[in-house]
Design a protein around this motif. Structure first.
Motif, PDB file in Angstrom:
ATOM      1  N   LEU A  35     -18.776   2.401 -25.253  1.00 45.84           N
ATOM      2  CA  LEU A  35     -18.931   3.033 -25.935  1.00 45.84           C
ATOM      3  C   LEU A  35     -18.981   4.827 -26.218  1.00 45.84           C
ATOM      4  O   LEU A  35     -18.223   5.323 -27.292  1.00 45.84           O
ATOM      5  CB  LEU A  35     -19.972   3.052 -26.508  1.00 45.84           C
ATOM      6  N   ASN A  36     -18.689   5.135 -25.433  1.00 48.05           N
ATOM      7  CA  ASN A  36     -18.748   6.698 -24.637  1.00 48.05           C
ATOM      8  C   ASN A  36     -17.570   7.026 -24.683  1.00 48.05           C
ATOM      9  O   ASN A  36     -17.095   8.426 -23.633  1.00 48.05           O
ATOM     10  CB  ASN A  36     -19.765   7.148 -23.577  1.00 48.05           C
ATOM     11  N   ARG A  37     -16.563   5.852 -24.490  1.00 52.66           N
ATOM     12  CA  ARG A  37     -15.055   6.049 -23.600  1.00 52.66           C
ATOM     13  C   ARG A  37     -15.222   6.461 -22.423  1.00 52.66           C
ATOM     14  O   ARG A  37     -14.720   7.642 -21.793  1.00 52.66           O
ATOM     15  CB  ARG A  37     -14.247   6.882 -24.237  1.00 52.66           C
ATOM     16  N   VAL A  38     -16.615   6.213 -21.837  1.00 57.53           N
ATOM     17  CA  VAL A  38     -16.811   6.116 -19.990  1.00 57.53           C
ATOM     18  C   VAL A  38     -16.255   4.882 -19.586  1.00 57.53           C
ATOM     19  O   VAL A  38     -17.372   3.192 -19.559  1.00 57.53           O
ATOM     20  CB  VAL A  38     -18.296   6.794 -19.588  1.00 57.53           C
ATOM     21  N   LYS A  39     -15.156   4.794 -18.427  1.00 56.15           N
ATOM     22  CA  LYS A  39     -15.237   3.829 -17.317  1.00 56.15           C
ATOM     23  C   LYS A  39     -15.895   3.806 -16.051  1.00 56.15           C
ATOM     24  O   LYS A  39     -16.282   4.833 -15.778  1.00 56.15           O
ATOM     25  CB  LYS A  39     -13.522   3.201 -16.940  1.00 56.15           C
ATOM     26  N   CYS A  40     -17.154   2.124 -16.733  1.00 56.65           N
ATOM     27  CA  CYS A  40     -18.042   2.026 -15.631  1.00 56.65           C
ATOM     28  C   CYS A  40     -17.638   1.068 -14.524  1.00 56.65           C
ATOM     29  O   CYS A  40     -17.154  -0.356 -14.976  1.00 56.65           O
ATOM     30  CB  CYS A  40     -19.164   1.910 -16.490  1.00 56.65           C
ATOM     31  N   VAL A  41     -18.267   0.617 -14.171  1.00 56.57           N
ATOM     32  CA  VAL A  41     -18.290  -0.237 -12.603  1.00 56.57           C
ATOM     33  C   VAL A  41     -19.988   0.141 -12.700  1.00 56.57           C
ATOM     34  O   VAL A  41     -20.822   1.073 -11.931  1.00 56.57           O
ATOM     35  CB  VAL A  41     -17.396  -0.120 -11.299  1.00 56.57           C
ATOM     36  N   ASN A  42     -20.656  -1.653 -12.969  1.00 58.03           N
ATOM     37  CA  ASN A  42     -22.047  -1.163 -12.412  1.00 58.03           C
ATOM     38  C   ASN A  42     -22.777  -2.271 -11.042  1.00 58.03           C
ATOM     39  O   ASN A  42     -22.178  -3.521 -11.362  1.00 58.03           O
ATOM     40  CB  ASN A  42     -23.346  -1.897 -13.546  1.00 58.03           C
ATOM     41  N   VAL A  43     -23.219  -1.354 -10.183  1.00 59.26           N
ATOM     42  CA  VAL A  43     -22.890  -1.805  -8.598  1.00 59.26           C
ATOM     43  C   VAL A  43     -24.687  -2.778  -8.921  1.00 59.26           C
ATOM     44  O   VAL A  43     -24.869  -2.348  -6.828  1.00 59.26           O
ATOM     45  CB  VAL A  43     -22.962  -1.137  -7.926  1.00 59.26           C
ATOM     46  N   ASN A  44     -25.536  -2.829  -9.732  1.00 60.50           N
ATOM     47  CA  ASN A  44     -26.827  -3.351  -9.459  1.00 60.50           C
ATOM     48  C   ASN A  44     -26.144  -4.949  -8.613  1.00 60.50           C
ATOM     49  O   ASN A  44     -25.801  -5.269  -9.327  1.00 60.50           O
ATOM     50  CB  ASN A  44     -27.633  -3.887 -10.270  1.00 60.50           C
ATOM     51  N   VAL A  45     -27.537  -4.981  -8.122  1.00 56.28           N
ATOM     52  CA  VAL A  45     -27.090  -6.194  -6.619  1.00 56.28           C
ATOM     53  C   VAL A  45     -27.489  -7.067  -7.862  1.00 56.28           C
ATOM     54  O   VAL A  45     -26.247  -8.336  -6.889  1.00 56.28           O
ATOM     55  CB  VAL A  45     -28.448  -6.209  -5.644  1.00 56.28           C
ATOM     56  N   GLU A  46     -27.422  -7.770  -9.089  1.00 58.97           N
ATOM     57  CA  GLU A  46     -27.057  -8.619  -9.467  1.00 58.97           C
ATOM     58  C   GLU A  46     -26.574  -9.052 -10.185  1.00 58.97           C
ATOM     59  O   GLU A  46     -26.135  -9.955 -10.287  1.00 58.97           O
ATOM     60  CB  GLU A  46     -28.671  -8.786 -10.537  1.00 58.97           C
ATOM     61  N   PHE A  47     -25.369  -8.403  -9.808  1.00 62.09           N
ATOM     62  CA  PHE A  47     -23.884  -8.071 -10.273  1.00 62.09           C
ATOM     63  C   PHE A  47     -22.990  -9.136  -9.463  1.00 62.09           C
ATOM     64  O   PHE A  47     -21.834  -8.547  -9.608  1.00 62.09           O
ATOM     65  CB  PHE A  47     -23.833  -8.077 -11.482  1.00 62.09           C
ATOM     66  N   THR A  48     -23.481  -8.354  -8.044  1.00 62.53           N
ATOM     67  CA  THR A  48     -22.233  -8.467  -7.142  1.00 62.53           C
ATOM     68  C   THR A  48     -22.764  -9.472  -6.042  1.00 62.53           C
ATOM     69  O   THR A  48     -22.659  -9.363  -4.902  1.00 62.53           O
ATOM     70  CB  THR A  48     -22.579  -6.347  -6.099  1.00 62.53           C
ATOM     71  N   ASN A  49     -23.472 -10.015  -6.216  1.00 69.68           N
ATOM     72  CA  ASN A  49     -23.884 -11.167  -5.994  1.00 69.68           C
ATOM     73  C   ASN A  49     -24.601 -10.558  -3.971  1.00 69.68           C
ATOM     74  O   ASN A  49     -25.021 -11.391  -2.377  1.00 69.68           O
ATOM     75  CB  ASN A  49     -22.946 -11.683  -4.523  1.00 69.68           C
ATOM     76  N   TYR A  50     -25.545  -9.201  -4.816  1.00 64.19           N
ATOM     77  CA  TYR A  50     -26.219  -9.059  -3.361  1.00 64.19           C
ATOM     78  C   TYR A  50     -25.513  -8.568  -1.846  1.00 64.19           C
ATOM     79  O   TYR A  50     -26.225  -8.022  -1.291  1.00 64.19           O
ATOM     80  CB  TYR A  50     -27.242  -9.486  -2.829  1.00 64.19           C
ATOM     81  N   LEU A  51     -24.639  -7.777  -3.194  1.00 60.81           N
ATOM     82  CA  LEU A  51     -23.430  -6.780  -1.660  1.00 60.81           C
ATOM     83  C   LEU A  51     -23.202  -5.935  -2.104  1.00 60.81           C
ATOM     84  O   LEU A  51     -23.122  -5.369  -3.305  1.00 60.81           O
ATOM     85  CB  LEU A  51     -22.271  -8.411  -1.879  1.00 60.81           C
ATOM     86  N   PRO A  52     -22.521  -5.098  -1.380  1.00 69.98           N
ATOM     87  CA  PRO A  52     -22.597  -3.465  -1.358  1.00 69.98           C
ATOM     88  C   PRO A  52     -21.216  -3.903  -1.925  1.00 69.98           C
ATOM     89  O   PRO A  52     -20.389  -4.979  -1.454  1.00 69.98           O
ATOM     90  CB  PRO A  52     -22.928  -2.602  -0.273  1.00 69.98           C
ATOM     91  N   VAL A  53     -20.661  -2.589  -2.727  1.00 69.93           N
ATOM     92  CA  VAL A  53     -19.069  -3.116  -3.702  1.00 69.93           C
ATOM     93  C   VAL A  53     -18.329  -1.871  -2.558  1.00 69.93           C
ATOM     94  O   VAL A  53     -19.095  -0.884  -2.226  1.00 69.93           O
ATOM     95  CB  VAL A  53     -19.153  -2.620  -4.909  1.00 69.93           C
ATOM     96  N   SER A  54     -16.844  -1.891  -1.737  1.00 68.28           N
ATOM     97  CA  SER A  54     -16.136  -1.468  -1.426  1.00 68.28           C
ATOM     98  C   SER A  54     -15.681  -0.251  -2.657  1.00 68.28           C
ATOM     99  O   SER A  54     -15.286  -0.812  -3.305  1.00 68.28           O
ATOM    100  CB  SER A  54     -15.493  -2.107  -0.087  1.00 68.28           C
ATOM    101  N   GLN A  55     -15.042   0.183  -1.684  1.00 67.69           N
ATOM    102  CA  GLN A  55     -13.878   1.677  -2.469  1.00 67.69           C
ATOM    103  C   GLN A  55     -12.858   0.638  -2.530  1.00 67.69           C
ATOM    104  O   GLN A  55     -12.493   0.989  -3.584  1.00 67.69           O
ATOM    105  CB  GLN A  55     -13.663   2.859  -1.281  1.00 67.69           C
ATOM    106  N   GLU A  56     -12.357  -0.605  -2.039  1.00 65.28           N
ATOM    107  CA  GLU A  56     -11.247  -1.279  -1.609  1.00 65.28           C
ATOM    108  C   GLU A  56     -11.618  -1.689  -2.984  1.00 65.28           C
ATOM    109  O   GLU A  56     -10.450  -2.273  -4.184  1.00 65.28           O
ATOM    110  CB  GLU A  56     -10.809  -1.807  -0.597  1.00 65.28           C
ATOM    111  N   GLU A  57     -13.119  -2.468  -3.784  1.00 69.90           N
ATOM    112  CA  GLU A  57     -12.953  -3.456  -5.049  1.00 69.90           C
ATOM    113  C   GLU A  57     -12.633  -2.675  -6.081  1.00 69.90           C
ATOM    114  O   GLU A  57     -13.176  -3.083  -7.109  1.00 69.90           O
ATOM    115  CB  GLU A  57     -14.438  -3.413  -3.964  1.00 69.90           C
TER     116      GLU A  57
END
Length: 183
Positions: free
Chosen positions: A158-180
């Motif tokens: 809504l603020n025209r901000v592209k984002c990724v939420n890396v809360n563990v609840e959305f990532t299967n408790y894994l860290p997100v790599s730069q490649e992802e």
């Protein structure tokens, strides 16, 4: 390699009640196991806030034994712990950090540009929106917004901000790599 994770909430018992759809007893062990599997020497793990609720005997040593550098961008639950956190991290940033990957500028912060679920921290959301624009960032990596039964996650778009939420609840408790990341 850079990795990103948020809202680990180590030893926060109430998080089990606040996020019953995703948090189960033993989530701390799952996070540590996953980090141990993924991280290698030379990697950097960016923890985007709400790292630790309280100190528990032996945890600091386990955390420090994980390979790679560890960088904290503080969240609302980290501020009360203050200087204690320096025992866990190589670097600590109070609010945000701009980072460049593959020629793209990223902004790291615990808070989203817009949280649709609550009116708390509105001034910090406005601040991160301003920083996103002033730094020329093309992606905001954040946490703070938890998996909830209402299906509302964040309103950064809504603020025209592209984002990724890396809360563990959305990532299967894994860290997100730069490649992802969608760069």
């Amino acid at each position: 390699m850079f990795y990103f994770i948020s809202d680990t909430h180590f030893f926060h018992r109430n998080i089990l009640k606040l996020c019953p759809l995703k948090r189960r007893e033993g989530f701390e062990e799952l996070i540590l196991f996953n980090l141990g599997r993924v991280l290698r020497e030379g990697d950097t793990l960016f923890v985007l806030g709400d790292f630790l609720w309280r100190e528990v005997e032996g945890f600091k040593e386990r955390w420090r034994s994980l390979p790679g550098r560890k960088v904290l961008i503080c969240g609302n639950h980290d501020w009360p712990l203050g200087e204690k956190l320096s025992d866990y991290f190589d670097e600590i940033y109070d609010f945000s950090l701009a980072l460049e990957i593959k020629g793209k500028r990223l902004l790291l912060c615990h808070f989203p540009s817009k949280d649709l679920r609550t009116y708390r921290y509105c001034e910090l959301q406005a601040r991160i929106t301003r920083e996103f624009r002033s730094t020329g960032a093309s992606l905001l990596i954040h946490g703070h917004v938890h998996f909830n039964p209402y299906g509302v996650f964040c309103g950064c778009h809504l603020n025209r901000v592209k984002c990724v939420n890396v809360n563990v609840e959305f990532t299967n408790y894994l860290p997100v790599s730069q490649e992802e990341l969608p760069l």
